[in-house]
Enzyme design. Structure first.
Site, PDB file in Angstrom:
ATOM      1  N   CYS A 116      47.381  59.486   9.326  1.00 58.81           N
ATOM      2  CA  CYS A 116      47.676  60.000   7.976  1.00 58.81           C
ATOM      3  C   CYS A 116      49.163  60.278   7.768  1.00 58.81           C
ATOM      4  CB  CYS A 116      46.868  61.261   7.707  1.00 58.81           C
ATOM      5  SG  CYS A 116      45.091  60.973   7.800  1.00 58.81           S
ATOM      6  N   HIS A 251      50.416  64.834   1.907  1.00 63.07           N
ATOM      7  CA  HIS A 251      49.223  64.060   2.230  1.00 63.07           C
ATOM      8  C   HIS A 251      48.015  64.716   1.581  1.00 63.07           C
ATOM      9  CE1 HIS A 251      46.098  61.992   4.258  1.00 63.07           C
ATOM     10  NE2 HIS A 251      45.797  62.975   5.077  1.00 63.07           N
ATOM     11  N   ASN A 281      40.616  61.440   0.889  1.00 65.14           N
ATOM     12  CA  ASN A 281      41.669  61.259   1.890  1.00 65.14           C
ATOM     13  C   ASN A 281      41.790  59.762   2.201  1.00 65.14           C
ATOM     14  OD1 ASN A 281      43.256  61.121   4.177  1.00 65.14           O
ATOM     15  ND2 ASN A 281      42.232  62.818   5.235  1.00 65.14           N
TER      16      ASN A 281
HETATM   17  O1  UT7 Z   1      43.947  63.657   7.149  1.00 60.73           O
HETATM   18  C1  UT7 Z   1      44.240  64.653   8.086  1.00 60.73           C
HETATM   19  C2  UT7 Z   1      43.080  65.128   8.761  1.00 60.73           C
HETATM   20  N1  UT7 Z   1      42.013  65.763   8.074  1.00 60.73           N
HETATM   21  C3  UT7 Z   1      42.075  66.966   7.505  1.00 60.73           C
HETATM   22  O2  UT7 Z   1      43.111  67.478   7.162  1.00 60.73           O
HETATM   23  C4  UT7 Z   1      40.782  67.702   7.332  1.00 60.73           C
HETATM   24  C5  UT7 Z   1      40.909  69.103   7.828  1.00 60.73           C
HETATM   25  N2  UT7 Z   1      39.690  69.887   7.729  1.00 60.73           N
HETATM   26  C6  UT7 Z   1      39.070  70.167   6.573  1.00 60.73           C
HETATM   27  O3  UT7 Z   1      39.472  69.716   5.515  1.00 60.73           O
HETATM   28  C7  UT7 Z   1      37.876  71.106   6.609  1.00 60.73           C
HETATM   29  O4  UT7 Z   1      37.790  71.688   7.872  1.00 60.73           O
HETATM   30  C8  UT7 Z   1      36.550  70.395   6.277  1.00 60.73           C
HETATM   31  C9  UT7 Z   1      36.534  70.024   4.814  1.00 60.73           C
HETATM   32  C10 UT7 Z   1      36.365  69.170   7.142  1.00 60.73           C
HETATM   33  C11 UT7 Z   1      35.389  71.360   6.514  1.00 60.73           C
HETATM   34  O5  UT7 Z   1      35.563  72.553   5.780  1.00 60.73           O
HETATM   35  P1  UT7 Z   1      35.315  73.967   6.489  1.00 60.73           P
HETATM   36  O6  UT7 Z   1      35.490  74.985   5.460  1.00 60.73           O
HETATM   37  O7  UT7 Z   1      36.223  74.010   7.699  1.00 60.73           O
HETATM   38  O8  UT7 Z   1      33.773  73.879   6.878  1.00 60.73           O
HETATM   39  P2  UT7 Z   1      33.096  73.970   8.302  1.00 60.73           P
HETATM   40  O9  UT7 Z   1      33.408  72.783   9.132  1.00 60.73           O
HETATM   41  O10 UT7 Z   1      33.405  75.326   8.865  1.00 60.73           O
HETATM   42  O11 UT7 Z   1      31.573  73.888   7.908  1.00 60.73           O
HETATM   43  C12 UT7 Z   1      30.941  74.903   7.122  1.00 60.73           C
HETATM   44  C13 UT7 Z   1      29.470  74.565   6.941  1.00 60.73           C
HETATM   45  C14 UT7 Z   1      28.768  74.181   8.208  1.00 60.73           C
HETATM   46  O12 UT7 Z   1      27.467  74.735   8.196  1.00 60.73           O
HETATM   47  P3  UT7 Z   1      27.128  76.048   9.074  1.00 60.73           P
HETATM   48  O13 UT7 Z   1      27.429  75.660  10.476  1.00 60.73           O
HETATM   49  O14 UT7 Z   1      28.044  77.110   8.560  1.00 60.73           O
HETATM   50  O15 UT7 Z   1      25.687  76.276   8.770  1.00 60.73           O
HETATM   51  C15 UT7 Z   1      28.651  72.674   8.129  1.00 60.73           C
HETATM   52  O16 UT7 Z   1      27.549  72.160   8.829  1.00 60.73           O
HETATM   53  O17 UT7 Z   1      29.330  73.440   6.051  1.00 60.73           O
HETATM   54  C16 UT7 Z   1      28.472  72.454   6.646  1.00 60.73           C
HETATM   55  N3  UT7 Z   1      28.885  71.138   6.220  1.00 60.73           N
HETATM   56  C17 UT7 Z   1      28.467  70.542   5.084  1.00 60.73           C
HETATM   57  N4  UT7 Z   1      27.624  70.952   4.120  1.00 60.73           N
HETATM   58  C18 UT7 Z   1      27.423  70.109   3.076  1.00 60.73           C
HETATM   59  C19 UT7 Z   1      29.752  70.289   6.836  1.00 60.73           C
HETATM   60  N5  UT7 Z   1      29.901  69.151   6.118  1.00 60.73           N
HETATM   61  C20 UT7 Z   1      29.121  69.296   5.024  1.00 60.73           C
HETATM   62  C21 UT7 Z   1      28.860  68.476   3.911  1.00 60.73           C
HETATM   63  N6  UT7 Z   1      28.011  68.924   2.963  1.00 60.73           N
HETATM   64  N7  UT7 Z   1      29.427  67.252   3.746  1.00 60.73           N
END
Ligand code: UT7
Length: 324
Positions: A116, A251, A281
């Site tokens: 990225c 980005h 992204n």
């Molecule tokens: O390009 C450079 C690299 N990429 C990035 O910059 C991405 C960086 N990371 C992020 O943008 C965020 O961490 C994410 C968007 C990937 C995730 O957001 P988060 O607020 O960190 O969520 P999380 O991973 O802590 O997940 C929260 C909950 C989980 O459920 P539990 O364990 O709390 O019950 C996940 O299983 O959300 C759940 N979850 C989803 N729910 C609905 C994860 N993906 C999804 C989904 N739809 N697609």
């Protein structure tokens, strides 16, 4: 000899016609919702390439749009630099494919892979060639078909990415009172973070392409906590501050990361160009896509001070300051 500057003379983009909304992903059986995706990332839709829309096809169309804006023809270009992690083939490079598709017979072309952060790395690299007389005009392209790397069974990653391409034309010009061009850049990487964001295959390991894997929370923490160091270094090296910026074009991975970074750096929210809602992204393509969008709607104008910044797998990260 007068100082040579790499001046932006054209900017363009291309997006596949197939738009996939968050609701459409949920309808396809992915256990997610528009509400979750918008709340956690700001993404509302992404463009997905068709089978014939390879990375070089997207990159060629974006490059042609940038040439059109510049009023130049392909023969005017002597460097084609394509930032991508989704090349058409392991080799030859996507940049040489784009070179051939545009009908460019001179100069040289190569790919650059910093995930990225690829476009920021490519701008910094092209600037080194142009400012030292190694090339006269460069097409700097970010082009990706990340949809091909996604595991559509993994809802934590597949909802985040999209396809597209953007490009700028940089021209070596003697510096003048307008002080236009790439003013400075700062690149960093730290390979100890490999396991947080990677593809689990490759020609030298599995002999397969592999699928994208990410520890989202870890990437998020690093992106907000550490990446601002390169922007602070660019401010220091150029003697500028957040107040001097006209536009901040980071980005586009996650709206929350972008806004937290801007707040931390004291960059006013109204200076932030956001396209993550429309494109998702698109890795190395996200910054030139955002630049092209802000050019098209009249926000970025010649003379504006534009900061670009990105973080990607590796980790790799970097920032560059451009007087447009
Ligand atoms: O390009 C450079 C690299 N990429 C990035 O910059 C991405 C960086 N990371 C992020 O943008 C965020 O961490 C994410 C968007 C990937 C995730 O957001 P988060 O607020 O960190 O969520 P999380 O991973 O802590 O997940 C929260 C909950 C989980 O459920 P539990 O364990 O709390 O019950 C996940 O299983 O959300 C759940 N979850 C989803 N729910 C609905 C994860 N993906 C999804 C989904 N739809 N697609």
């Amino acid at each position: 000899m007068a100082l040579l500057r790499s001046v932006v003379v054209g900017c363009g983009a291309y997006l596949p016609g197939n738009v996939v909304t968050n609701a459409a992903l949920a309808e396809r059986g992915i256990e997610t919702s528009d509400e979750w995706i918008v709340q956690r990332t700001g993404i509302r839709q992404r463009h997905i390439a068709g089978p014939d829309e390879t990375t070089s096809v997207l990159g060629t169309r974006a490059a042609q749009a940038a040439l059109d804006e510049a009023g130049l023809s392909p023969a005017d270009i002597d460097l084609v630099l394509c930032a991508t992690s989704t090349p058409d083939y392991t080799f030859p490079s996507t940049a040489t494919q784009i070179q051939a598709a545009l009908g460019i017979e001179g100069g040289f072309a190569f790919d650059l892979q910093a995930v990225c952060a690829g476009f920021v790395y490519a701008v910094a690299t092209a600037d080194r060639f142009l400012s030292t007389g190694g090339a006269k005009r460069a097409l700097v392209i970010g082009a990706e078909t990340f949809s091909r790397l996604l595991d559509w069974e993994d809802r934590t990653t597949c909802v985040l990415f999209g396809d597209g391409a953007g490009a700028i034309v940089l021209e070596a010009r003697e510096n003048d009172a307008s002080n236009r061009g790439v003013l400075t850049s700062c690149l960093r990487s730290d390979g100890r973070h490999r396991a947080k964001l990677y593809v689990d295959g490759g020609p030298g390991s599995t002999g397969t392409t592999g699928k994208l894997r990410m520890e989202g929370r870890e990437v998020f923490r690093f992106a907000v906590g550490s990446v601002t160091d390169v922007i602070e270094e660019v401010f220091r090296a150029s003697g500028t501050t957040a107040d001097d910026l006209t536009w901040f074009v980071p980005h586009q991975a996650n709206r929350r990361i972008i806004e937290a970074s801007a707040d931390k750096l004291g960059i006013a929210r109204e200076k932030v160009v956001l396209t993550v809602d429309q494109h998702g992204n698109t890795s190395a393509a996200s910054i030139p896509l955002a630049l092209a969008a802000a050019r098209r709607d009249g926000r970025i104008k010649p003379g504006d001070l534009v900061m670009i910044e990105a973080i990607g797998g590796g980790f790799t990260w970097g920032a560059a300051l451009i007087r447009w």
